[in-house]
Design a protein around this motif. Sequence first.
Motif, mmCIF file in Angstrom:
data_model
loop_
_atom_site.group_PDB
_atom_site.id
_atom_site.type_symbol
_atom_site.label_atom_id
_atom_site.label_comp_id
_atom_site.label_asym_id
_atom_site.label_seq_id
_atom_site.Cartn_x
_atom_site.Cartn_y
_atom_site.Cartn_z
ATOM 1 N N ARG A 64 0.817 -1.229 0.000
ATOM 2 C CA ARG A 64 0.000 0.000 0.000
ATOM 3 C C ARG A 64 0.845 1.270 0.000
ATOM 4 O O ARG A 64 0.366 2.328 -0.381
ATOM 5 N N GLN A 66 3.287 1.820 -1.962
ATOM 6 C CA GLN A 66 3.808 2.048 -3.309
ATOM 7 C C GLN A 66 2.783 2.769 -4.186
ATOM 8 O O GLN A 66 1.585 2.529 -4.070
ATOM 9 N N VAL A 67 3.284 3.622 -5.048
ATOM 10 C CA VAL A 67 2.439 4.294 -6.038
ATOM 11 C C VAL A 67 2.616 3.544 -7.353
ATOM 12 O O VAL A 67 3.741 3.396 -7.836
ATOM 13 N N THR A 68 1.515 3.045 -7.886
ATOM 14 C CA THR A 68 1.593 2.259 -9.120
ATOM 15 C C THR A 68 0.966 3.031 -10.278
ATOM 16 O O THR A 68 -0.059 3.681 -10.106
ATOM 17 N N SER A 71 -3.815 0.485 -12.642
ATOM 18 C CA SER A 71 -4.770 0.188 -11.584
ATOM 19 C C SER A 71 -5.761 -0.879 -12.025
ATOM 20 O O SER A 71 -6.276 -0.843 -13.136
ATOM 21 N N VAL A 81 -4.246 -1.384 -3.331
ATOM 22 C CA VAL A 81 -3.205 -0.853 -4.202
ATOM 23 C C VAL A 81 -3.632 -1.070 -5.651
ATOM 24 O O VAL A 81 -4.329 -2.029 -5.958
ATOM 25 N N ALA A 87 3.396 -3.015 -7.271
ATOM 26 C CA ALA A 87 3.719 -2.669 -5.887
ATOM 27 C C ALA A 87 4.711 -3.663 -5.283
ATOM 28 O O ALA A 87 5.658 -3.275 -4.597
#
Length: 121
Positions: A64, A66-68, A71, A81, A87
């Motif tokens: 959670r 991490q920015v991915t 989506s 996430v 991630a």
Amino acid sequence: MIAAGFGFRQGTSLASLESALALAQEGLPAVTAFAAPLDKTALLRPLADAMGVPLHVIPREALRAQVTPTSSDASLLAYGVGSVAEAAALAAAGPGATLLSQRHISADHMATCAIAQGTPA
């Protein structure tokens, strides 16, 4: 470290994982580690062992964090996430890691894989 992160549905086959990895890794250096959340590691362990790479268990909190860039509704619902694969790869590769390959989906749409590289220490 070059980490391959995985996300997949229940009932995924080893062939699905291999397909996702092959698509994500195309044209990139060999991965040096696999990564996935704890509940995904049992199925992934045989592939990691066969390829001779360690398997990193990524806690949900680390996922959670991490920015991915991509989506999935399923990933958001189950893990909070955007992409479990992205991630997991980023978390395993360490602080400052970047994606070399966004998530790729296996031919049967059962597994995803993304590749991240950590920055040298």
